[in-house]
Design a protein around this motif. Structure first.
Motif, PDB file in Angstrom:
ATOM      1  N   LEU A  27       0.841  -1.190   0.000  1.00 23.98           N
ATOM      2  CA  LEU A  27       0.000   0.000   0.000  1.00 23.98           C
ATOM      3  C   LEU A  27       0.879   1.244   0.000  1.00 23.98           C
ATOM      4  O   LEU A  27       1.995   1.227   0.510  1.00 23.98           O
ATOM      5  N   THR A  28       0.351   2.334  -0.533  1.00 18.62           N
ATOM      6  CA  THR A  28       1.007   3.628  -0.409  1.00 18.62           C
ATOM      7  C   THR A  28       0.692   4.181   0.984  1.00 18.62           C
ATOM      8  O   THR A  28      -0.165   3.642   1.704  1.00 18.62           O
ATOM      9  N   ALA A  29       1.342   5.274   1.352  1.00 20.47           N
ATOM     10  CA  ALA A  29       1.040   5.918   2.640  1.00 20.47           C
ATOM     11  C   ALA A  29      -0.418   6.363   2.677  1.00 20.47           C
ATOM     12  O   ALA A  29      -1.110   6.180   3.684  1.00 20.47           O
ATOM     13  N   ASP A  30      -0.912   6.925   1.566  1.00 17.93           N
ATOM     14  CA  ASP A  30      -2.323   7.319   1.495  1.00 17.93           C
ATOM     15  C   ASP A  30      -3.236   6.100   1.599  1.00 17.93           C
ATOM     16  O   ASP A  30      -4.303   6.164   2.206  1.00 17.93           O
ATOM     17  N   GLY A  31      -2.820   4.991   1.003  1.00 22.30           N
ATOM     18  CA  GLY A  31      -3.594   3.764   1.079  1.00 22.30           C
ATOM     19  C   GLY A  31      -3.725   3.268   2.508  1.00 22.30           C
ATOM     20  O   GLY A  31      -4.797   2.821   2.928  1.00 22.30           O
ATOM     21  N   GLU A  32      -2.636   3.368   3.265  1.00 21.45           N
ATOM     22  CA  GLU A  32      -2.692   2.955   4.667  1.00 21.45           C
ATOM     23  C   GLU A  32      -3.652   3.840   5.462  1.00 21.45           C
ATOM     24  O   GLU A  32      -4.415   3.347   6.295  1.00 21.45           O
ATOM     25  N   ILE A  33      -3.634   5.133   5.198  1.00 18.46           N
ATOM     26  CA  ILE A  33      -4.548   6.065   5.876  1.00 18.46           C
ATOM     27  C   ILE A  33      -5.991   5.726   5.519  1.00 18.46           C
ATOM     28  O   ILE A  33      -6.870   5.655   6.390  1.00 18.46           O
ATOM     29  N   ASP A  34      -6.244   5.520   4.214  1.00 20.10           N
ATOM     30  CA  ASP A  34      -7.612   5.190   3.771  1.00 20.10           C
ATOM     31  C   ASP A  34      -8.100   3.870   4.362  1.00 20.10           C
ATOM     32  O   ASP A  34      -9.261   3.743   4.741  1.00 20.10           O
ATOM     33  N   ALA A  35      -7.222   2.867   4.452  1.00 20.12           N
ATOM     34  CA  ALA A  35      -7.610   1.574   5.019  1.00 20.12           C
ATOM     35  C   ALA A  35      -7.991   1.734   6.490  1.00 20.12           C
ATOM     36  O   ALA A  35      -8.979   1.155   6.957  1.00 20.12           O
ATOM     37  N   SER A  36      -7.234   2.533   7.203  1.00 18.91           N
ATOM     38  CA  SER A  36      -7.537   2.769   8.612  1.00 18.91           C
ATOM     39  C   SER A  36      -8.861   3.515   8.770  1.00 18.91           C
ATOM     40  O   SER A  36      -9.688   3.162   9.618  1.00 18.91           O
ATOM     41  N   LYS A  37      -9.075   4.535   7.948  1.00 18.19           N
ATOM     42  CA  LYS A  37     -10.343   5.280   7.987  1.00 18.19           C
ATOM     43  C   LYS A  37     -11.521   4.373   7.645  1.00 18.19           C
ATOM     44  O   LYS A  37     -12.589   4.468   8.259  1.00 18.19           O
ATOM     45  N   LEU A  38     -11.331   3.504   6.665  1.00 21.21           N
ATOM     46  CA  LEU A  38     -12.387   2.569   6.280  1.00 21.21           C
ATOM     47  C   LEU A  38     -12.746   1.660   7.449  1.00 21.21           C
ATOM     48  O   LEU A  38     -13.921   1.443   7.742  1.00 21.21           O
ATOM     49  N   GLY A  39     -11.745   1.153   8.135  1.00 20.86           N
ATOM     50  CA  GLY A  39     -11.992   0.297   9.291  1.00 20.86           C
ATOM     51  C   GLY A  39     -12.789   1.000  10.369  1.00 20.86           C
ATOM     52  O   GLY A  39     -13.740   0.441  10.926  1.00 20.86           O
ATOM     53  N   LYS A  40     -12.441   2.250  10.660  1.00 22.51           N
ATOM     54  CA  LYS A  40     -13.180   3.027  11.667  1.00 22.51           C
ATOM     55  C   LYS A  40     -14.629   3.221  11.250  1.00 22.51           C
ATOM     56  O   LYS A  40     -15.542   3.125  12.067  1.00 22.51           O
ATOM     57  N   MET A  41     -14.857   3.516   9.969  1.00 25.06           N
ATOM     58  CA  MET A  41     -16.211   3.712   9.473  1.00 25.06           C
ATOM     59  C   MET A  41     -17.012   2.407   9.531  1.00 25.06           C
ATOM     60  O   MET A  41     -18.188   2.399   9.882  1.00 25.06           O
ATOM     61  N   MET A  42     -16.357   1.291   9.249  1.00 25.21           N
ATOM     62  CA  MET A  42     -17.043   0.001   9.233  1.00 25.21           C
ATOM     63  C   MET A  42     -17.489  -0.441  10.624  1.00 25.21           C
ATOM     64  O   MET A  42     -18.467  -1.166  10.751  1.00 25.21           O
ATOM     65  N   VAL A  43     -16.795   0.004  11.663  1.00 25.99           N
ATOM     66  CA  VAL A  43     -17.185  -0.346  13.031  1.00 25.99           C
ATOM     67  C   VAL A  43     -18.642   0.071  13.264  1.00 25.99           C
ATOM     68  O   VAL A  43     -19.429  -0.682  13.838  1.00 25.99           O
ATOM     69  N   ASP A  44     -19.011   1.270  12.804  1.00 23.65           N
ATOM     70  CA  ASP A  44     -20.382   1.764  12.971  1.00 23.65           C
ATOM     71  C   ASP A  44     -21.386   0.979  12.134  1.00 23.65           C
ATOM     72  O   ASP A  44     -22.549   0.866  12.502  1.00 23.65           O
ATOM     73  N   LEU A  45     -20.945   0.440  11.004  1.00 20.58           N
ATOM     74  CA  LEU A  45     -21.840  -0.301  10.113  1.00 20.58           C
ATOM     75  C   LEU A  45     -22.129  -1.714  10.592  1.00 20.58           C
ATOM     76  O   LEU A  45     -23.246  -2.202  10.477  1.00 20.58           O
ATOM     77  N   LEU A  46     -21.103  -2.392  11.106  1.00 19.89           N
ATOM     78  CA  LEU A  46     -21.296  -3.802  11.393  1.00 19.89           C
ATOM     79  C   LEU A  46     -20.730  -4.299  12.703  1.00 19.89           C
ATOM     80  O   LEU A  46     -20.929  -5.468  13.048  1.00 19.89           O
ATOM     81  N   GLY A  47     -20.031  -3.469  13.437  1.00 14.27           N
ATOM     82  CA  GLY A  47     -19.403  -3.985  14.649  1.00 14.27           C
ATOM     83  C   GLY A  47     -18.320  -4.971  14.257  1.00 14.27           C
ATOM     84  O   GLY A  47     -17.528  -4.707  13.363  1.00 14.27           O
ATOM     85  N   THR A  48     -18.314  -6.129  14.880  1.00 10.61           N
ATOM     86  CA  THR A  48     -17.340  -7.164  14.534  1.00 10.61           C
ATOM     87  C   THR A  48     -17.985  -8.164  13.583  1.00 10.61           C
ATOM     88  O   THR A  48     -19.047  -8.708  13.889  1.00 10.61           O
ATOM     89  N   PRO A  49     -17.377  -8.408  12.422  1.00 14.81           N
ATOM     90  CA  PRO A  49     -17.958  -9.366  11.474  1.00 14.81           C
ATOM     91  C   PRO A  49     -17.822 -10.802  11.965  1.00 14.81           C
ATOM     92  O   PRO A  49     -17.006 -11.100  12.832  1.00 14.81           O
TER      93      PRO A  49
END
Length: 167
Positions: A27-49
């Motif tokens: 991943l690029t540095a921006d990719g790592e930031i986006d992946a982390s942001k995505l994970g935080k957003m997903m917590v609100d959507l589904l909790g733990t899969p």
């Protein structure tokens, strides 16, 4: 038997180093930031899969690790599947159809164009192109083995830019 499927395209990968194999691109540095942001957003959507499946490519493994950490999912339990690298709609659909019904919330981290094609195939919606670190949230009332063309509901397609505006 309400099922939720979260299709994730890996975050932005390095496309400048031609000395490494495609499967090894990080991943690029921006990719790592986006992946982390995505994970935080997903917590609100589904909790733990109930289950996370991932391609074996370095960029998907890294994206998956970041998502698992944010979602409180034990990374030891991630199912890394070689078939998800360079897959097709047919392969992704087979993977979904073979899921155990005890898994109601499933995350699949893979690649384009397969993620986009699958989302469009099972929903009948026009998504166009799932962006790096993009997420397609789908719902289905039935068993995983019954998922097929045009029988899942598109809840929402989340683009990285939309996440940035909300966070």
């Amino acid at each position: 038997m309400n099922k939720e499927l979260f299709l994730v395209r890996h975050a932005e990968a390095d496309a400048t180093n031609f000395d490494i194999k495609d499967i090894e691109r990080p991943l690029t540095a921006d990719g790592e930031i986006d992946a982390s942001k995505l994970g935080k957003m997903m917590v609100d959507l589904l909790g733990t899969p109930d289950l996370i499946l991932s391609s074996t490519a370095v960029r998907t493994r890294t994206t998956t690790a970041m998502l698992a950490e944010q979602l409180g999912y034990d990374p030891v339990n991630v199912d890394y599947d070689e078939d998800l690298y360079e897959s097709s709609t047919r392969i992704l659909l087979r993977v979904i159809n073979e899921l155990e019904d005890k898994n109601n919330k499933v995350v699949i981290v893979a690649h384009n164009p397969a993620i986009t094609y699958l989302a469009e195939y099972v929903t009948g919606a026009v998504i166009g192109n799932v962006s790096p670190a993009g997420l397609v949230h789908l719902k289905f009332d039935g068993a995983w083995a019954e998922v097929s063309q045009n029988n899942m509901d598109l809840v929402k397609y989340y683009k990285p830019a939309a996440r940035s505006e909300n966070n």
